[in-house]
Design a protein around this motif. Sequence first.
Motif, short mmCIF file in Angstrom:
data_model
loop_
_atom_site.label_atom_id
_atom_site.label_comp_id
_atom_site.label_asym_id
_atom_site.label_seq_id
_atom_site.Cartn_x
_atom_site.Cartn_y
_atom_site.Cartn_z
N TYR A 170 0.81 -1.22 0.00
CA TYR A 170 0.00 0.00 0.00
C TYR A 170 0.84 1.27 0.00
O TYR A 170 0.38 2.33 0.41
CB TYR A 170 -0.95 -0.01 1.20
CG TYR A 170 -1.99 -1.11 1.11
CD1 TYR A 170 -2.77 -1.28 -0.03
CD2 TYR A 170 -2.17 -2.00 2.17
CE1 TYR A 170 -3.71 -2.29 -0.11
CE2 TYR A 170 -3.13 -3.01 2.09
CZ TYR A 170 -3.89 -3.15 0.95
OH TYR A 170 -4.82 -4.15 0.86
N ALA A 171 2.07 1.18 -0.49
CA ALA A 171 2.99 2.32 -0.49
C ALA A 171 2.42 3.52 -1.26
O ALA A 171 2.69 4.67 -0.92
CB ALA A 171 4.34 1.91 -1.08
N ASP A 172 1.64 3.24 -2.29
CA ASP A 172 1.11 4.33 -3.12
C ASP A 172 -0.34 4.68 -2.78
O ASP A 172 -1.05 5.27 -3.59
CB ASP A 172 1.22 3.96 -4.60
CG ASP A 172 0.40 2.71 -4.95
OD1 ASP A 172 -0.02 2.00 -4.02
OD2 ASP A 172 0.18 2.47 -6.16
N GLN A 173 -0.77 4.30 -1.58
CA GLN A 173 -2.15 4.56 -1.16
C GLN A 173 -2.17 5.50 0.05
O GLN A 173 -2.10 5.06 1.19
CB GLN A 173 -2.86 3.24 -0.80
CG GLN A 173 -3.00 2.26 -1.95
CD GLN A 173 -4.03 2.69 -2.98
OE1 GLN A 173 -4.75 3.65 -2.77
NE2 GLN A 173 -4.09 1.97 -4.08
N PRO A 174 -2.28 6.81 -0.19
CA PRO A 174 -2.26 7.76 0.93
C PRO A 174 -3.46 7.62 1.87
O PRO A 174 -3.41 8.09 3.01
CB PRO A 174 -2.25 9.13 0.25
CG PRO A 174 -2.77 8.88 -1.14
CD PRO A 174 -2.34 7.49 -1.50
N ALA A 175 -4.50 6.97 1.43
CA ALA A 175 -5.69 6.79 2.26
C ALA A 175 -5.49 5.71 3.32
O ALA A 175 -6.31 5.58 4.24
CB ALA A 175 -6.90 6.42 1.39
N ILE A 176 -4.39 4.94 3.21
CA ILE A 176 -4.15 3.81 4.12
C ILE A 176 -2.91 4.08 4.97
O ILE A 176 -1.82 4.29 4.45
CB ILE A 176 -3.98 2.49 3.33
CG1 ILE A 176 -5.23 2.18 2.52
CG2 ILE A 176 -3.64 1.35 4.28
CD1 ILE A 176 -5.10 0.96 1.63
N GLU A 177 -3.09 4.06 6.28
CA GLU A 177 -1.98 4.16 7.21
C GLU A 177 -1.72 2.78 7.81
O GLU A 177 -2.66 2.11 8.26
CB GLU A 177 -2.28 5.15 8.34
CG GLU A 177 -1.13 5.28 9.33
CD GLU A 177 -1.42 6.23 10.48
OE1 GLU A 177 -0.47 6.52 11.23
OE2 GLU A 177 -2.57 6.67 10.63
N VAL A 178 -0.47 2.35 7.80
CA VAL A 178 -0.09 1.03 8.30
C VAL A 178 0.72 1.19 9.57
O VAL A 178 1.74 1.89 9.59
CB VAL A 178 0.73 0.26 7.24
CG1 VAL A 178 1.12 -1.12 7.77
CG2 VAL A 178 -0.05 0.12 5.93
N ILE A 179 0.26 0.54 10.66
CA ILE A 179 0.91 0.67 11.96
C ILE A 179 1.31 -0.71 12.48
O ILE A 179 0.48 -1.62 12.54
CB ILE A 179 -0.03 1.33 12.99
CG1 ILE A 179 -0.40 2.75 12.55
CG2 ILE A 179 0.60 1.35 14.38
CD1 ILE A 179 -1.49 3.38 13.41
N GLU A 180 2.58 -0.83 12.86
CA GLU A 180 3.02 -2.04 13.56
C GLU A 180 2.78 -1.80 15.05
O GLU A 180 3.32 -0.86 15.63
CB GLU A 180 4.50 -2.32 13.32
CG GLU A 180 5.00 -3.55 14.06
CD GLU A 180 6.49 -3.79 13.89
OE1 GLU A 180 7.07 -4.44 14.79
OE2 GLU A 180 7.07 -3.33 12.89
#
Length: 197
Positions: free
Chosen positions: A85-95
């Motif tokens: 999802y690197a090119d998806q600004p609508a998605i934030e990924v949290i570890e």
Amino acid sequence: MQQADQLDKTFWNLRWENKQTGWDIGMASPAITNFMSNYPHKNAAILIPGCGNAHEAYWLVQHGFTNITLIDIAPKAIAILKEKYADQPAIEVIEGDFFEHQGQYDLLLEQTFFCAISPELRTNYVAKAASLLKDGGKLIGLLFNVKFEREGPPFGGEKTEYWSLFEKHFTIKKMEDCYHSIQPRANTELFFHLIKG
């Protein structure tokens, strides 16, 4: 039964490293997409805990949703998601750990996270989900309506147990047999729609 402290970051990361991700259905859950296709608020803040491959996030972006947060405890899963999802600004990924996460959301989507945690943490899960939702926020998704013969995860359960857990923090709008399950899970799932408050 495995205890909560055994189902930790190391356990789940090893599953990802060894490609032991049998819970992954390879697409967004039809029950969840069916619900979300009628959900009007495209800018709603959405959290998907224990998100795995997060196929639902891709579906949501394709259908105009703009504010999606994914959280998972396994570093390998997070690495995959950040690339995916690197090119998806609508998605934030949290570890991170769902139980330590802070934020306020309009909607939580539940898809195979509740059944992955030790049953001794279910009361904590319900309280944490409620704390992460704004007033009137919704928790929707799927629960296994079956007792598994082998040791989990996944861990099963049944409707009366879930009802008594969730009603402490939520208004239960719907908790019924799921009619949109994938074929291998047909007649073993409940779809639920809960409202905070």
